[in-house]
Design a protein around this motif. Structure first.
Motif, PDB file in Angstrom:
ATOM      1  N   ARG A  61       2.093 -73.058  24.052  1.00  0.00           N
ATOM      2  CA  ARG A  61       2.548 -74.760  24.924  1.00  0.00           C
ATOM      3  C   ARG A  61       3.292 -75.807  24.368  1.00  0.00           C
ATOM      4  O   ARG A  61       4.193 -76.264  24.539  1.00  0.00           O
ATOM      5  N   THR A  62       3.781 -74.680  23.042  1.00  0.00           N
ATOM      6  CA  THR A  62       5.335 -75.665  22.361  1.00  0.00           C
ATOM      7  C   THR A  62       6.471 -75.353  23.150  1.00  0.00           C
ATOM      8  O   THR A  62       7.020 -76.367  22.957  1.00  0.00           O
TER       9      THR A  62
ATOM     10  N   ARG B 122       6.628 -75.252  26.488  1.00  0.00           N
ATOM     11  CA  ARG B 122       6.398 -76.676  27.910  1.00  0.00           C
ATOM     12  C   ARG B 122       6.404 -77.384  26.768  1.00  0.00           C
ATOM     13  O   ARG B 122       7.156 -78.033  27.865  1.00  0.00           O
ATOM     14  N   GLU B 123       5.954 -78.128  25.848  1.00  0.00           N
ATOM     15  CA  GLU B 123       6.318 -79.037  25.762  1.00  0.00           C
ATOM     16  C   GLU B 123       8.184 -79.298  24.999  1.00  0.00           C
ATOM     17  O   GLU B 123       8.426 -80.221  25.474  1.00  0.00           O
TER      18      GLU B 123
ATOM     19  N   ASP C  99       9.846 -79.831  28.425  1.00  0.00           N
ATOM     20  CA  ASP C  99       9.459 -81.035  28.671  1.00  0.00           C
ATOM     21  C   ASP C  99       9.850 -81.853  28.514  1.00  0.00           C
ATOM     22  O   ASP C  99      10.548 -83.210  29.049  1.00  0.00           O
ATOM     23  N   SER C 100      10.149 -82.536  27.312  1.00  0.00           N
ATOM     24  CA  SER C 100      11.428 -83.173  26.576  1.00  0.00           C
ATOM     25  C   SER C 100      12.703 -82.793  27.111  1.00  0.00           C
ATOM     26  O   SER C 100      13.340 -84.237  26.128  1.00  0.00           O
TER      27      SER C 100
ATOM     28  N   ASN D 251      -2.731 -81.785  32.957  1.00  0.00           N
ATOM     29  CA  ASN D 251      -2.212 -79.853  32.992  1.00  0.00           C
ATOM     30  C   ASN D 251      -3.504 -79.343  33.440  1.00  0.00           C
ATOM     31  O   ASN D 251      -2.737 -77.406  33.193  1.00  0.00           O
TER      32      ASN D 251
ATOM     33  N   TRP E 153       1.037 -73.972  32.030  1.00  0.00           N
ATOM     34  CA  TRP E 153      -0.267 -74.941  31.139  1.00  0.00           C
ATOM     35  C   TRP E 153      -1.230 -74.410  32.072  1.00  0.00           C
ATOM     36  O   TRP E 153      -2.560 -74.208  30.925  1.00  0.00           O
TER      37      TRP E 153
END
Length: 411
Positions: free
Chosen positions: A284-285, A287-288, A291-292, A89, A270
């Motif tokens: 960041r969280t 994005r995670e 993405d999940s 990323n 990112w």
């Protein structure tokens, strides 16, 4: 500022080129894709955007805009090339570097170079360094330093697919010059074509401003997506929940979906994480979480498929948002790939805004179908993108179908 070059004729560069040309400027659009150049020079767009074909027909027809694969001397160079991310990323500025190397031999004293591509903080300074490397004979300005032979600024686009023509003209702009005079020159340029206000700052602030706008959206969408997963676990209708919660005068929860896609919101946060990994914890969280979401959608479909032996699963929509043909970073594409990997049945796709599937989907043996074909053959219908035309499917076609709505289309 009589002749303008736009480098990159995609979802940002092409509409911008058409708008600048319509304002009376002579515009040359530059793209490495010869097929796209050919289509544009015929007065048509190679992307789907309301009103763009009509505007291109006009400005190409009257000679205000033409496209080419080779850069030409100009008074203003606008760089609107892609800025994807690499493994891990990390931001990839290879296209920006290529654009700098392409125009550097053509730059003359007094020229204005503007970077519009969404970029990590420091990218405009890096662009200046690349130009200086190619043109040691020019005095290229440094951030907040002495004025040089050319002007250099960062001005991020702020557009919504589906309303690009309107928003290129009407939205405010943040102008981040390497120097004060660079900002002033960029404002003079944009004021020739846009109606929105131009807000002057420095290059680094302008770069982070664009990233912050998209990260704000990503964090808020992540809250809605996380809430949808919590609600499903607790047996609560998330759409009813959000509707009731939003009746609070200071609450405005967004609608959950399959995930987050597009080149901006799914990518830009990112860039902040890469620049400040220890500090960007919420970003960041978020994005995670987003993405999940495609994986979570596939898990729900897998549970539904247990009642049917090798069902036909029709995935409705591949675009990252409704009523566009843009598949970049689309969570729907990721969901289709994950469904195929599960091997729980035959997967087919309906995406009314494309004529052919991307190679990453086609090579998996997935077939592209019309809406009627998909509903006729499917045992399970999975709505991944809320295209408006899906809302008008006759009710009799829903009979005896298992439906999973990941994007709120049926709500």
């Amino acid at each position: 500022m009589n002749k303008i070059s736009i480098l990159g004729l995609g979802y940002v560069g092409l509409p911008s080129a058409a708008v600048f040309a319509a304002s009376g400027m002579k515009v040359v659009g530059i793209d490495i894709n010869a097929k796209s150049v050919e289509i544009i020079n015929s007065g048509r767009a190679h992307i789907v955007e309301p009103g763009l074909d009509e505007l291109l027909h006009k400005v190409v027809g009257n000679g205000s805009l033409r496209a080419t694969t080779i850069a030409e001397p100009s008074d203003v160079f606008v760089i609107a090339v892609p800025t994807p991310f690499k493994e891990g990323n990390a931001p990839d500025l290879a296209f920006v570097k290529s654009a700098a190397e392409m125009i550097a031999p053509l730059i003359e004293k007094g020229n204005l170079v503007i970077l519009e591509s969404t970029s990590p903080v420091g990218a405009t300074e890096q662009l200046a360094a690349w130009i200086q490397e190619e043109r040691p004979d020019l005095a290229v300005p440094e951030l907040d330093g002495e004025e040089g032979d050319i002007y250099l600024a960062y001005c991020p686009e702020r557009i919504l697919p589906g309303k690009v023509i309107q928003e290129v003209v009407e939205n405010d702009r943040v102008i981040g010059g390497i120097t004060a005079q660079s900002s002033e020159q960029a404002v003079l340029f944009y004021n020739k074509a846009i109606k929105g206000a131009c807000h002057i700052t420095n290059a680094r602030t302008a770069e982070l401003c664009k990233l912050s706008e998209n990260s704000f959206r990503d964090v808020n969408i992540a809250f809605a997506n996380e809430l949808s997963m919590i609600s499903a676990k607790l047996g609560v209708d998330v759409y009813k929940l959000i509707s009731l919660t939003n009746r609070h005068p200071r609450v405005n929860i967004l609608q959950p979906g399959t995930g987050v896609g597009g080149h901006c919101i799914a990518v830009d946060p990112w860039f902040i994480v890469d620049s400040a990994p220890e500090e960007a914890r919420i970003i960041r969280t978020a994005r995670e979480v987003n993405d999940s979401k495609p994986g979570w959608v596939v898990e729900q479909v897998t549970k539904l498929a247990k009642s049917t032996d090798q069902p036909v699963i029709a995935c409705m929509g591949l675009a990252y948002k409704p009523d566009v043909d843009d598949l970049r970073e689309s969570p729907a594409v990721e969901a289709v790939k994950l469904l195929v990997d599960k091997a729980i049945g035959k997967v087919v796709v309906c995406e009314p805004f494309v004529d052919a599937l991307p190679d990453s989907i086609k090579e998996l043996g997935v077939e592209l179908m019309s809406t009627d074909q998909a509903f006729d053959k499917a045992d399970i219908i999975v709505f991944l993108t809320a295209h408006d035309q899906f809302r008008h499917i006759p009710t009799h076609q829903w009979q005896n179908k298992i439906v999973f709505d990941a994007c709120g289309l049926t709500k």
